[in-house]
Design a protein around this motif. Sequence first.
Motif: not given
Length: 398
Positions: A32-61
């Motif tokens: 896999x390290x020797x294949x350079x796949x530029x074909x897909x528009x799938x974001x590879x940066x994680x969601x910002x921390x606010x997303x996780x915080x919001x999920x946890x808070x909504x589910x908790x509260x």
Amino acid sequence: MISEKMKGFVANSSAIRAMFEEGKKLAAKYGADHVYDFSLGNPNVPAPPEVKEAILDIVENEDPVLVHGYMNNSGYEDVRSTLAEHLNSRYGTDYSASNIVMTVGAAGGLNVILKTILNPGDEVIVIAPYFGEYRSYAGNFDGVIVAVNSDPETFWPDPEAVAAAITEKTKALIINTPNNPTGVVYPESVIRSIGKVLEEGSRKYGTEILMISDEPYRDIVFDGAEVPWIPDFYGNTVVGSSYSKTLSLPGERIGYLVIPSSVSDFENVISAANTATRILGYVNAPSLMQRVAARCLDAKADVEFYDRNRKLLYGALTEYGFSCVKPEGAFYLWVKSPEEDERAFAARAKDTEQILVVPGRSFGCAGWVRMAYCVSTETIENALPGFLRLAESYGLRG
Ligand code: PLP
């Protein structure tokens, strides 16, 4: 067993599927390290921390019956109000909850609005190169895509060419800025001209042509590029967006439509869109994600990361002699094929360097290829020697 119409869709999607399969085969052969796949528009940066915080808070509260329950097909009233106010503060508009339909991603929103307006045989103008799925979305409702070439230098829509394509059957025009696949951001002057052309076309044929602004990349812009708020320039505009790219949540399928009160036949359009959401079987946008989105309106995925990849890839490829459009937004690089048939170039890149790019004809524009640089920076760094060899093999460096 499958319908004639589905046979057509399946045949059309086979090129992308074939590339995906090809990528898997190459990974098995070279690692896999020797294949350079530029074909897909799938974001590879994680969601910002606010997303996780919001999920946890909504589910908790928050009340679980409310959080996971059915609601109005257009979405939670409070979520739509919060989003409307956010848009108002950004664009000086006066939207309320009644102008918003929460959708299953931008794709769901496009299907909702096209189902709302299209009769069989109605024409939908798109600006080539364009996101290939528009063909399927319009086809779902027996609409006909009419592709109009953009300006070959700037890749901006060409108002005269759009004017020439308008007929009595034109129901809508889809524009997409920042653009997939070119990365171009359309300037205000062009939007203004396109608005005028649609007004003239509507007057000429006694019709009401809807502008659909497909803008999942609105917040991914570089070097201070600004994306005009399209309904300011043409009242009969519906905006479709999503959090797939700006919050890196493509799998969560959350987006929205803005249907301003200036849209022709507004009351009927909004009520039909509400019905379309239900009868398409989506029923409503994912409930938890609606509530998360409303809490993350000021959050953004790491645009700096995309910017660094953009500079690295654009800088290197142009230095090697490739002609590229300098991207101002989204996370795609549009590269001129060094040989006439871009499929042959894509095949050579794959076979000799394990580099995967998408031939431009998938976007209605032969002679170019698209590279998605929402990949790790190492993927780009490790692919560069292969690009250099390709450039040399085509004699691009002189
Ligand atoms: N429109 C364009 C131009 C896109 O590039 C994409 C996804 O890549 C979509 C719509 C669909 O976005 P979503 O995943 O939010 O449905």
